[in-house]
Design an enzyme around this catalytic site. Structure first.
Site, PDB file in Angstrom:
ATOM      1  N   SER A 161      35.806   0.388   0.131  1.00 41.96           N
ATOM      2  CA  SER A 161      34.869   1.209  -0.612  1.00 41.96           C
ATOM      3  C   SER A 161      33.795   1.781   0.306  1.00 41.96           C
ATOM      4  CB  SER A 161      34.277   0.379  -1.754  1.00 41.96           C
ATOM      5  OG  SER A 161      33.558   1.181  -2.664  1.00 41.96           O
ATOM      6  N   ASP A 298      41.136   6.050  -9.637  1.00 39.34           N
ATOM      7  CA  ASP A 298      39.939   5.307  -9.250  1.00 39.34           C
ATOM      8  C   ASP A 298      38.719   5.953  -9.907  1.00 39.34           C
ATOM      9  OD1 ASP A 298      37.661   4.284  -7.947  1.00 39.34           O
ATOM     10  OD2 ASP A 298      38.768   3.951  -6.092  1.00 39.34           O
ATOM     11  N   HIS A 327      39.601   0.996  -8.914  1.00 38.01           N
ATOM     12  CA  HIS A 327      38.789   0.793  -7.721  1.00 38.01           C
ATOM     13  C   HIS A 327      38.878  -0.669  -7.280  1.00 38.01           C
ATOM     14  CE1 HIS A 327      35.773   2.057  -4.841  1.00 38.01           C
ATOM     15  NE2 HIS A 327      35.086   0.954  -5.099  1.00 38.01           N
TER      16      HIS A 327
END
Length: 374
Positions: A161, A298, A327
């Site tokens: 991320s 996502d 995600h």
């Protein structure tokens, strides 16, 4: 390389979601709220700020030196985590479990070095400075420390991320001189301008759930270390604005960046930061093997943030997109019926293949050196 990536190019390749997580929202929420305390247990040895000479609050090493002594040339996996995360996160432990397990137990026998960002994972903030999505100086120092502490060891990077954006920035900035042997990016937003627009406008879930949840996590981080910013004469965050922000009942990602990121790092505004932070700008400059894994559903990054054109033009980059996964979710059933995260498989296959190639080349070079000596 394609022959080695069975989970991506094989006959049964691809991500097959568990039926009870039908979309990206479900995977993302389960990844955040599910109980993963009893799986993928990892023991760490923490290196404190004093041991690291003041430039970073701490690095977590696994296996600890008391369990496994350093072996010359052993491969290192260097990890950068997501927003307000750390080495304790389940998405980190999921991939480190098979990578750091001994070879005799089916692992790759790697040693992990996880960088905990300033103030994260029970670490103090020593100066009124935070981190952001393009903080590459801490990564640069960490890689130098690893190179000195584990001489002769190849270093493979992996980011998740926000951390995947930062390590991608770093890899592109270093270009031809990048000391990493390879890099993996998992759930990278890539284009922060597009990703922020997606969060603020895509749906009620992204606008009112994820936006405020992520903003709240950053507010809590700042609240835990507020004395450093309120009392230090070197703090760049206006005192009254910080007090008002900490007292707010709810804040968004943009609220945090307009207050903290803009002032601490000298951006004009949050948009200026998002444009500057986007790692899509550096993809074309990557000169080491690079694997990117993203899910098109996502809800944090959105499907329109991926640097597909840049990836096609750069032979060093392989960008893998799955239709589902959310995600940092990608939950599927393993052959034994247990629940697992799919992305662990391509990451392991990718690194195993690169380590094998590197070992083969090193062996060839040693034999060649002996021949030349004769």
């Amino acid at each position: 390389m394609q022959k080695k990536l069975h989970s991506v190019f094989g006959p049964s390749a691809g991500f097959k979601s568990v039926p009870w997580l039908p979309n990206g929202d479900a995977h993302t929420i389960y990844a955040s709220l599910g109980n993963f305390e009893l799986v993928d247990r990892i023991d760490y040895e923490r290196y404190s700020d004093s041991q690291l000479r003041g430039w970073l609050s701490g690095l977590d090493i696994s296996p600890p030196s008391s369990v496994k002594s350093f072996q010359p040339g052993e491969p290192i996996i260097f990890v950068t985590h997501g927003l307000t995360g750390g080495s304790n996160e389940s998405y980190v432990r999921a991939v480190l479990a098979p990578l750091t397990a001994p070879k005799e137990r089916g692992g790759l026998g790697m040693r992990a070095v996880v960088q905990n960002s300033r103030g994260c994972n029970r670490l103090p903030i020593l100066t009124p400075k935070l981190y952001n999505a393009c903080t590459t100086d801490d990564i640069r120092h960490a890689v130098l420390w690893i190179s000195k502490t584990f001489p002769g060891s190849p270093i493979y990077g992996i980011g998740f991320s926000l951390g995947s954006n930062a390590i991608t920035d770093y890899t592109g900035e270093e270009g031809d001189t990048c000391p990493l042997a390879a890099c993996v990016s998992v759930a990278n937003p890539f284009d922060f301008v597009a990703a922020n627009k997606h969060i603020e406008t895509h749906s009620l879930m992204t606008k009112y759930v994820y936006n405020y949840a992520l903003g709240g996590a950053l507010q809590a981080l700042l609240a835990r270390h507020q004395r450093v910013f309120l009392d230090s004469p070197d703090s760049l965050i206006p005192h009254d604005d910080l007090v008002k922000y900490l007292q707010a009942r709810s804040v968004t990602l943009r609220d945090f960046d307009e207050l903290a990121t803009k002032n601490v790092f000298g951006y004009k505004d949050a948009y200026d930061y998002y444009a500057h932070a986007s790692s899509s700008r550096f993809v074309e400059r990557i000169r080491i093997p690079y694997l990117g894994l993203n899910a098109l559903d996502d809800p944090i990054t959105g499907r329109h943030t991926l640097p597909e054109t840049q990836a096609r033009m750069n032979p060093w980059v392989l960008l893998v997109r799955t239709k589902h996964g959310g995600h940092l979710g990608w939950f599927e059933y393993a052959p034994d019926g247990s629940l697992r995260r799919w992305y662990v498989q391509p990451v392991r296959e990718w690194l195993e293949a690169l380590i094998e190639v590197r070992n083969t080349l090193c062996l060839w070079e040693r034999r060649r050196f002996k021949i030349l000596r004769l």
